[in-house]
Design an enzyme around this catalytic site. Structure first.
Site, PDB file in Angstrom:
ATOM      1  N   ARG A   1       3.343  -2.205   8.907  1.00 41.84           N
ATOM      2  CA  ARG A   1       4.277  -3.156   9.521  1.00 41.84           C
ATOM      3  C   ARG A   1       3.555  -4.111  10.467  1.00 41.84           C
ATOM      4  NH1 ARG A   1       6.979  -3.276  14.450  1.00 41.84           N
ATOM      5  NH2 ARG A   1       6.386  -1.157  14.980  1.00 41.84           N
TER       6      ARG A   1
ATOM      7  N   HIS B   1       4.101   6.074  15.797  1.00 39.35           N
ATOM      8  CA  HIS B   1       4.937   5.037  16.417  1.00 39.35           C
ATOM      9  C   HIS B   1       6.102   4.614  15.534  1.00 39.35           C
ATOM     10  CE1 HIS B   1       5.816   1.645  18.993  1.00 39.35           C
ATOM     11  NE2 HIS B   1       5.581   0.762  18.027  1.00 39.35           N
TER      12      HIS B   1
ATOM     13  N   HIS C   1       0.482   3.721  16.620  1.00 39.56           N
ATOM     14  CA  HIS C   1       0.202   2.624  17.545  1.00 39.56           C
ATOM     15  C   HIS C   1      -1.168   2.870  18.151  1.00 39.56           C
ATOM     16  CE1 HIS C   1       0.532  -0.358  20.649  1.00 39.56           C
ATOM     17  NE2 HIS C   1       1.685  -0.758  20.152  1.00 39.56           N
TER      18      HIS C   1
ATOM     19  N   ARG D   1      -2.355  -3.201  13.121  1.00 43.76           N
ATOM     20  CA  ARG D   1      -2.428  -1.863  13.718  1.00 43.76           C
ATOM     21  C   ARG D   1      -3.152  -0.824  12.883  1.00 43.76           C
ATOM     22  NH1 ARG D   1       3.585  -1.607  16.135  1.00 43.76           N
ATOM     23  NH2 ARG D   1       3.172  -3.286  17.596  1.00 43.76           N
TER      24      ARG D   1
ATOM     25  N   GLU E   1       0.655 -10.992  19.044  1.00 41.48           N
ATOM     26  CA  GLU E   1       0.317  -9.591  18.760  1.00 41.48           C
ATOM     27  C   GLU E   1      -0.546  -9.546  17.505  1.00 41.48           C
ATOM     28  OE1 GLU E   1       3.943  -7.252  18.783  1.00 41.48           O
ATOM     29  OE2 GLU E   1       4.159  -7.444  20.947  1.00 41.48           O
TER      30      GLU E   1
HETATM   31  C1  SIN Z   1       4.392  -2.937  21.200  1.00 42.15           C
HETATM   32  O1  SIN Z   1       4.862  -3.462  22.191  1.00 42.15           O
HETATM   33  O2  SIN Z   1       3.197  -2.859  21.000  1.00 42.15           O
HETATM   34  C2  SIN Z   1       5.339  -2.341  20.193  1.00 42.15           C
HETATM   35  C3  SIN Z   1       6.002  -3.410  19.429  1.00 42.15           C
HETATM   36  C4  SIN Z   1       6.169  -2.998  18.002  1.00 42.15           C
HETATM   37  O3  SIN Z   1       6.119  -1.818  17.679  1.00 42.15           O
HETATM   38  O4  SIN Z   1       6.314  -3.886  17.152  1.00 42.15           O
END
Ligand code: SIN
Length: 532
Positions: free
Chosen positions: A383, A348, A240, A286, A112
């Site tokens: 975060r 988010h 998000h 993010r 991610e």
């Molecule tokens: C996501 O699946 O993008 C959310 C996971 C997160 O908020 O860390």
């Protein structure tokens, strides 16, 4: 009605249930939850749990990724604890039966934004639901834990609610439980105990567009603030970057893991744009991706950008993201293997909250916090993806150990507590005001306290939020409480905290971007924002 327990847990997500299981051998536990037990932010988490689980990874790398995403405000001590204790907490989940996705028997580690290696342990794209399932199963097999569904916490019980004899004797504030509305019986009960864990999750419902479920109304932060706890960093609301455009409320999340798998962000005319904002492109943290999307939308006057998966093997997309694929296909008539996904950012996650030390202690004695409601210092100004479930696991475990110790050693006895008094309150016919006000606060926050802020917008927001507070408080005092009213009061409280913290931070850093102070200012603002 008055109940007395050794431990009270507010909320039934990953933090609350993990904590309840850990303290249950030492006393009886009440888990108080607003709806059915599975309804929590955890249940909606798609991505996974970030943890150092492979030979190519290291604690140092995970610490570094977390600190650099936090933009100078993450507390190194808390981050070290998070990263080093994470793998053991994760193994405990496996032991209680969580079925994480594996390849040839080995955990399949996803990627991610902001992570320098693959380290996201996941259960396909329904990680939160799988963890919640296993935790609830374990809780149901633990006789010492009683779950109270359909109970909405109204107010924490502190010195303020003790009968007169006990008042004034305590120098510090103690928490001795909570008043909670039994929504079925329509009665406010007293739950007393010497230890309370706040694990009430997030506050995304403060915003018009959010990935958070309807229950995420910031109850823990609002109650703790009213009780006198220290609250910090509320300006750092994470948006998000990728939720499905026009998908209703809550917005349907398109997991960051989709970009980790190779999904590419494009404008509507097919152009890639992330390279103009960060060399990591679609896999930047993010704050950067959400800001980039917001900027492109404003510049082009468009309503969404596209997340393109068409270049990826269709069967692998279906295999990795079965839930997202199915929901898009069946509910939104969108085949994500053949059509680009229209996406927009939505609120988010709250990086701020009730300040705790690394053992979950808040500034109120006997009150602990874990999960999104808490502010351990891990996230700083932004975060890192999938650090949230990890934080909930690690700090609920430490909080459990600290609470047991507190109960054994220094916790004073529970004084006599006044029962909830609603004499003189009325059943109001004006419920419509409640729903209108909820919508209004969400709109204000969306319009004026979103991804990009300014002094002017924050001032407008504050004037409006204060007006709402001045309407809601008297209404609350003279009306018999309902879930809607309790939530509205908490939403207004959280909105005010967010705006006031944002006004204190006269710089741009991480998730707080303002056009009046475009640069990061380490000289004056390399510290947490304490809510006044
Ligand atoms: C996501 O699946 O993008 C959310 C996971 C997160 O908020 O860390």
């Amino acid at each position: 009605m008055t109940y007395t327990f050794d431990f009270i847990v507010l909320g039934s997500g990953i933090a609350g249930l993990s904590y309840a299981l850990k303290v249950a051998p030492f006393g009886n536990v009440a888990v108080i939850t607003k709806k059915e037990r599975a309804e929590s932010n955890t249940n909606y988490a798609q991505g996974g749990v970030a943890a150092v689980m492979s030979a190519v990874d290291s604690f140092e790398l995970h610490v570094e990724d977390t600190l650099s995403t936090g933009m100078g405000l993450s507390h190194r001590d808390a981050v070290e604890v998070l990263v080093r204790e994470g793998p053991s907490r994760l193994r405990e989940l496996v032991e209680i039966g969580v079925q994480f996705t594996r390849k040839n028997g080995v955990l399949d580690l996803g990627r991610e934004g902001g992570h320098s290696v693959n380290r996201i342990v996941h259960a396909k794209d329904l990680t939160g639901r799988e963890i919640e399932r296993a935790l609830l199963q374990a809780v149901s097999e633990t006789p010492n834990i009683r779950v109270f569904e359909n109970h909405t916490a109204v107010e924490l019980i502190t010195e303020h609610h003790a009968a007169d004899a006990a008042r004034g004797r305590q120098k510090s504030i103690h928490c001795w439980g909570v008043y909670a509305l039994n929504s079925i019986e329509k009665r406010v009960d007293s739950f007393t105990s010497r230890v309370v864990l706040l694990s009430t999750g997030g506050l995304g419902q403060v915003y018009l567009h959010t990935t958070n479920p309807l229950i995420a109304t910031g109850d823990g932060v609002a109650m703790a603030y009213r009780a006198g706890a220290t609250i910090a960093n509320m300006e750092f609301i994470q948006f998000h970057p990728t939720t499905l455009f026009n998908s209703g409320s809550p917005s349907f999340l398109i997991s960051e893991a989709v970009r980790g798998f190779g999904g590419i962000l494009r404008t509507q005319d097919g152009e890639e744009f992330m390279q103009a904002y960060d060399p990591r492109k679609s896999l930047a943290p993010r704050d950067i991706v959400a800001y980039a999307i917001d900027t492109e939308l404003k510049r082009r006057g468009e309503e969404y950008v596209l997340l393109d998966l068409r270049h990826l093997p269709a069967d692998e997309v279906r295999e990795h993201f079965p839930y997202i694929e199915e929901v898009c296909r069946t509910r939104f008539k969108l085949d994500i293997t053949r059509e680009p996904i229209p996406v927009v950012p939505a609120a988010h996650y709250s990086c701020g909250g009730v300040v705790t030390d690394v053992d979950g202690r808040t500034s109120i004695l006997g009150l602990y916090a874990a999960g999104e409601v808490g502010m351990t210092g891990v996230h700083g100004a932004n975060r890192l993806a999938s650090n949230s479930l990890l934080e909930a696991l690690v700090f609920s475990d430490r909080g459990a150990r600290a609470s047991v110790e507190y109960l054994r050693s220094s916790a004073p006895p529970i004084p006599s507590v006044r029962p909830w008094d609603d004499s003189g309150t009325l059943n109001s016919e004006e419920w419509i005001l409640v729903s209108h006000n909820r919508r209004e606060i969400q709109q204000i926050m969306w319009d004026y306290v979103g991804i990009v802020r300014s002094n002017h917008r924050l001032e407008r927001a504050l004037r409006r939020v204060e007006l709402m507070r001045n309407e809601v408080e008297p209404f609350y005092k003279k009306t018999r409480v309902t879930e809607g009213l309790i939530e509205l009061r908490n939403l207004v409280q959280c909105a005010e905290l967010i705006v006031r913290c944002a006004m204190q931070r006269k710089e741009s850093r991480g998730l707080h971007v303002t056009t009046d102070y475009r640069e990061r200012d380490d000289l004056h603002f390399l510290h947490d924002t304490i809510a006044e």
